[in-house]
Design a protein around this motif. Structure first.
Motif, short mmCIF file in Angstrom:
data_model
loop_
_atom_site.label_atom_id
_atom_site.label_comp_id
_atom_site.label_asym_id
_atom_site.label_seq_id
_atom_site.Cartn_x
_atom_site.Cartn_y
_atom_site.Cartn_z
N ALA A 199 32.61 -16.84 -30.38
CA ALA A 199 33.31 -17.20 -28.99
C ALA A 199 34.09 -15.98 -28.48
O ALA A 199 34.70 -15.95 -27.18
N ASP A 232 38.72 -19.81 -31.82
CA ASP A 232 38.41 -19.46 -30.46
C ASP A 232 39.68 -19.14 -29.66
O ASP A 232 40.43 -19.80 -29.62
N GLU A 252 28.68 -14.13 -28.15
CA GLU A 252 28.21 -15.38 -27.58
C GLU A 252 26.81 -15.68 -27.73
O GLU A 252 25.95 -14.76 -27.90
N THR A 261 24.25 -21.13 -26.04
CA THR A 261 25.23 -22.27 -25.92
C THR A 261 26.16 -22.08 -26.94
O THR A 261 26.34 -21.22 -27.58
N ARG A 262 27.61 -22.84 -26.61
CA ARG A 262 28.37 -22.93 -27.74
C ARG A 262 29.14 -24.16 -28.08
O ARG A 262 28.94 -25.14 -27.08
N ALA A 322 26.88 -21.18 -22.39
CA ALA A 322 27.51 -20.06 -22.69
C ALA A 322 26.65 -18.99 -21.94
O ALA A 322 26.94 -18.88 -20.74
N GLY A 377 31.33 -10.91 -25.61
CA GLY A 377 32.29 -11.97 -25.45
C GLY A 377 33.63 -11.14 -24.77
O GLY A 377 33.59 -9.99 -24.33
#
Length: 490
Positions: free
Chosen positions: A53, A482, A57, A60-61, A71, A179
């Motif tokens: 993150a 994160d 990326e 999704t996350r 994401a 990111g």
């Protein structure tokens, strides 16, 4: 030592400053140094702890509560038959080297991860993909071999981040992602630094720079926090000192849960450990609470299968492997193991080193002698995880809801059970929540009754931070630090 730098003068200026954090910079402590910085080609949790993150990326996350969030895919549609997902991508995103992100990068990343020669440590996440089709630059369609309601969840793993063909060859030492933070430098044995990426497509982070310092010794970690050499230690290795931090208004102690099932892995390629009676004997020889108290100073939750207690589908099966030394001795006698000697390989984390000493003493009381070998993380990955050259080891499996690893045919602990595999296959094609819950509970019971491993405890997340820092995760739904929502308070 290896130094690698972005050519940006701004980044060089950021990393030339003093070691102590400025109001918009942060220094985090980490116990383990990652062996590389490519989450798509490495199994070490420390990789994601730096880059998830922050630098890389995925489609999704995971959010801080474990939910699956958009994401690089802002939304997705599922076909009525469940056999395809269409992902609608963010537009205007770019990689840190200036190349544009689009659907071709998604196709490249997924095809690379599922390729026959893939080095991805979680290749099974991609095994259900039949084909990946670029619909247009902002749309990609993923066709599946069978319906999979958990596919967005799988795409949130760190192993599923999106990489670019132009830069992936150097991802291990000079990672390039999409990111909010870009790679700045890596002084091996000391730190990795990330710097805020001016061209980030989403909300800009409050931090301009983040430095991850590697401090494996618990005493040194305590000293670094007290001296202000690090601003936060999200996974603090000296829980015995947490009371001192709690009493000091300069600090905040952050205690939460993790996805880390801490287990005594038994290599079932070892003839003695292929015998369920021996595995059950070992399970009954273990006093979980003594290990939690002695190695983790009380932080940890006993588990009886490979499943996190905070998950709503968890069932408490600790009674099946309750501490019972006499039962352990009887089982060993029944199995004809009167003088069993086993090799116990321990990686660096304190839960393993401290817990291993306690566990070895517990096994000795029932007649099992252990030869302890302490391994550095790279050595553990090479010898134990890849080479399968061990009898016993202690490790926390920190990947989110990873019970499916027991169905992998050549996984490091060598477990094989056709009934379990059948449950996992059924789970793959089941999307209804109630049915999935029943299957997950059945899977837990199979592992517990088969004494597949010695299930010890769920790793607690015990962190320490400067009290003026806001936004660090309390829980760890995945192995990550994160920093996208982290900031200093005025």
């Amino acid at each position: 030592m290896t130094h690698r730098f972005l050519t940006s003068a701004a980044v060089l200026a950021l990393i030339a400053g003093p070691a102590l954090a400025a109001p918009d910079a942060i220094t985090l402590g980490m116990v383990l140094e990652p062996p590389n910085l490519d989450p798509t080609a490495g199994a070490a949790a420390a990789i994601d702890e730096v880059v998830y993150a922050n630098l890389f990326e995925g489609l999704t996350r995971f959010g801080p509560d474990g939910s699956v969030q958009p994401a690089l895919a802002r939304s997705w549609d599922v076909a009525e038959d469940g056999l395809s997902y269409t992902f609608h991508l963010v537009e205007g995103a770019q990689f840190h080297d200036g190349t544009a992100f689009d659907a071709e990068d998604v196709k490249f990343s997924l095809d690379r991860a599922r390729a026959e020669d893939s080095a991805n440590a979680q290749k099974a996440l991609f095994a259900g993909i039949e084909a990946v089709e670029v619909v247009d630059p902002a749309t990609v369609k993923v066709m599946l071999k069978a319906p999979d309601g958990a596919f967005p969840f799988k795409m949130a793993w760190g192993d599923a981040v999106i990489v670019a063909p132009e830069s992936v060859a150097e991802a291990a030492t000079h990672p390039v992602g999409t990111g909010p933070f870009a790679f700045a430098d890596w002084v091996q044995g000391d730190h990795v630094t990330l710097a805020a990426f001016d061209g980030y497509w989403g909300d800009k982070p409050a931090l301009s720079k983040a430095t991850f310092r590697f401090i494996s010794d618990p005493t040194a970690a305590f000293a670094a926090m007290m001296a202000g050499d690090v601003d936060a230690f999200p996974n603090f290795p000296a829980p015995e000192t947490l009371m001192q931090f709690e009493a000091d208004p300069r600090f905040a102690v952050i205690v939460g849960s993790t996805e880390g099932e801490t287990i005594l892995s038994m290599n079932q390629r070892t003839p003695a450990l292929a015998d369920i009676r021996v595995r059950e004997a070992i399970a009954h020889a273990i006093n979980r609470q003594d290990i939690i108290d002695g190695a983790m100073f009380g932080y940890g939750t006993p588990i009886g299968s490979h499943f996190a207690p905070h998950n709503p589908d968890y069932i408490d099966l600790t009674g099946l492997s309750a501490f019972d030394p006499e039962a352990a001795k009887a089982l060993l006698a029944e199995a004809g193991q009167s003088d069993l000697k086993l090799r116990l390989a321990l990686p660096p984390p304190t839960y393993a080193r401290r817990g291993g000493e306690i566990l070895a003493a517990q096994l000795a009381t029932v007649g099992i002698q252990t030869e302890i070998t302490n391994l550095e993380w790279a050595g553990w990955l090479e010898t134990v995880f890849k080479g399968h050259d061990f009898d016993l080891t202690i490790v926390s499996h920190t990947e989110p809801m990873d019970i499916g690893i027991y169905a992998r045919p050549d996984y490091y602990f060598g477990y094989q059970n056709e009934a379990f595999n059948a449950v996992m296959e059924q789970l793959e094609t089941t999307s209804e929540a109630g049915e999935r819950s029943a299957l997950l509970k059945q899977a837990q019971e199979i592992l517990a009754k088969d004494y597949a491993n010695g299930f010890l405890f769920q790793l607690a997340k015990t962190g320490v931070a400067n009290a003026k820092i806001e936004g660090l995760w309390a829980n760890a739904p995945t192995q990550a630090n994160d920093l996208t929502g982290v900031k200093w308070l005025d």
